[in-house]
Design a protein around this motif. Structure first.
Motif, short mmCIF file in Angstrom:
data_model
loop_
_atom_site.label_atom_id
_atom_site.label_comp_id
_atom_site.label_asym_id
_atom_site.label_seq_id
_atom_site.Cartn_x
_atom_site.Cartn_y
_atom_site.Cartn_z
N THR A 60 -3.35 3.88 -1.55
CA THR A 60 -4.19 2.72 -1.78
C THR A 60 -3.46 1.72 -2.67
OG1 THR A 60 -5.22 3.54 -3.83
CG2 THR A 60 -6.22 4.22 -1.73
N THR A 65 0.82 -1.21 0.00
CA THR A 65 0.00 0.00 0.00
C THR A 65 0.85 1.25 0.00
OG1 THR A 65 -1.60 -1.24 1.32
CG2 THR A 65 -1.95 1.14 1.12
N HIS A 88 -12.04 1.30 1.11
CA HIS A 88 -11.89 0.80 2.48
C HIS A 88 -10.55 1.25 3.05
CE1 HIS A 88 -12.02 -1.93 5.91
NE2 HIS A 88 -10.79 -2.28 5.62
N VAL A 89 -10.55 1.65 4.33
CA VAL A 89 -9.34 2.10 5.01
C VAL A 89 -9.02 1.11 6.13
CG1 VAL A 89 -8.22 3.97 6.28
CG2 VAL A 89 -9.90 4.49 4.50
N SER A 90 -7.77 0.70 6.22
CA SER A 90 -7.35 -0.23 7.26
C SER A 90 -7.21 0.48 8.59
CB SER A 90 -6.02 -0.88 6.89
OG SER A 90 -4.95 0.03 7.11
N ARG A 149 -4.88 5.70 7.16
CA ARG A 149 -4.43 6.62 6.10
C ARG A 149 -5.23 6.37 4.84
NH1 ARG A 149 0.26 9.41 6.76
NH2 ARG A 149 0.61 9.46 4.50
N THR A 150 -5.86 7.40 4.33
CA THR A 150 -6.64 7.28 3.09
C THR A 150 -5.84 7.72 1.88
OG1 THR A 150 -7.51 9.53 3.34
CG2 THR A 150 -8.79 7.74 4.34
N THR A 151 -4.64 8.24 2.11
CA THR A 151 -3.89 8.88 1.03
C THR A 151 -3.10 7.92 0.17
OG1 THR A 151 -2.27 9.38 2.77
CG2 THR A 151 -3.69 11.18 2.05
N ARG A 202 -9.53 2.21 -2.37
CA ARG A 202 -10.26 3.47 -2.54
C ARG A 202 -11.63 3.43 -1.88
NH1 ARG A 202 -7.75 3.88 -8.54
NH2 ARG A 202 -6.02 5.28 -8.00
N THR A 210 -5.86 -1.26 2.45
CA THR A 210 -6.44 0.04 2.14
C THR A 210 -6.68 0.18 0.65
OG1 THR A 210 -5.43 1.11 4.06
CG2 THR A 210 -6.11 2.54 2.26
#
Length: 319
Positions: free
Chosen positions: A65, A27, A55-57, A61-63, A53, A51
């Protein structure tokens, strides 16, 4: 400080064409860079992580993927294939391996770069005795840093040994030499020494297949999370030296990745590396690779000589 014009990877572009790789834990950080550099050398790279686009672990951090990682692999010249996978879920890992078998018929390179436990370290681990560490957090560290590696190896190795030259790479923090020092906390120490022993053991088991198992470590990594921690970017990372002078020895994730890509393209890699532990700095010296800024940092030598040994020297002396 040694510098070099960044014409990196003209020497390893193409040798991994038609090779099939899986980077488990791609990731962000070293895993992402490893996938990209294997792709730059021509490999088809399956990239996995938690992670996406959608689902976030638990890292939060969403930035970054896995879809983005796959796109970067393809842009570099390889073929990137994103497969969302929690490597603690045996059914998901089995499905991943079955998909690679179905689509490719073999696996040549397996990189175990599974971790995702940084969020547990500052509050629950560093500066605490093992009995002061919340047990749930300590066990989670072992799940993320050890159990995930064992599950992935156990389920993917039957496919890997079909290759004519199987390569298993364990990514950890520290070499066998540097990790003879206690890594501040029992859980972290176990999590970061276990991959070294996994590589040692698998080296014994893969030898009869002409395979190689090796443990690798970056130095002081300028990962996305570390840059965010210091409030800097890759462009102005040296601004963080006012907070942490030793960050002057930091390296980009691509430094280790370039060394591993060169190792993967080395026909003599088994004789050189099987069962061993090595670092980004040692790989760079062996294969003549450089970091993205043209330097060749050796963080573990700096820490050994200066930070732990009390010697004179600055980070720039070890670049």
């Amino acid at each position: 400080m040694q510098t070099h014009t960044d014409t990196q990877h003209t020497d390893v572009r193409g040798p991994l064409t038609d090779r099939i790789a899986l980077v488990a834990g791609a990731t962000r950080g070293a895993g992402r860079a490893l996938a990209v550099e294997l792709g730059r050398a021509g490999a088809t790279v399956y990239v996995t992580g938690r992670t996406t686009r959608e689902h976030v672990s638990e890292v939060g951090r969403t930035t970054e993927t896995i879809e983005e990682t796959a796109e970067l692999v393809t842009a570099a010249g390889g073929a990137g294939i994103a497969v969302p996978t929690d490597h603690l879920d045996q059914d998901r890992v089995r499905a991943l391996v079955e998909r690679i078998d179905r689509e490719q018929g073999r696996l040549d390179i397996l990189v175990n770069d599974l971790w995702g436990g940084e969020h547990l370290l500052v509050g629950s681990v560093f500066g605490k005795k093992s009995w002061e560490t919340p047990l749930a957090d300590g066990l989670r560290i072992l799940e993320l840093g050890v159990r995930s590696h064992v599950i992935t190896a156990a389920l993917a190795l039957p496919l890997l040994v079909r290759s004519d030259a199987p390569l298993h790479v364990e990514v950890t923090d520290g070499t066998a030499v540097s990790n003879r020092r206690y890594r501040e906390n029992l859980y972290y120490d176990l999590a970061k020494n276990a991959p070294i022993r996994i590589a040692f053991g698998l080296g014994e088991e893969l030898a009869e297949y002409g395979g190689t198992a090796v443990a690798v470590t970056p130095g002081f990594l300028r990962s996305e999370q570390m840059l965010a921690h210091f409030g800097v970017t890759e462009e102005n990372w040296r601004d963080a030296l006012t907070q942490e002078p030793s960050f002057g020895i930091a390296e980009s994730p691509h430094y280790l990745a370039r060394g591993v890509a060169a190792l993967a393209a080395d026909p003599d890699r088994s004789a050189r590396w099987n069962g061993k532990s090595t670092s980004s700095g040692e790989l760079a010296r062996t294969y003549g690779v450089f970091d993205v800024d043209g330097s060749r940092p050796d963080a573990w030598a700096y820490f050994e000589d200066v930070e732990y040994g009390g010697g004179n020297g600055s980070p720039d002396d070890y670049r």
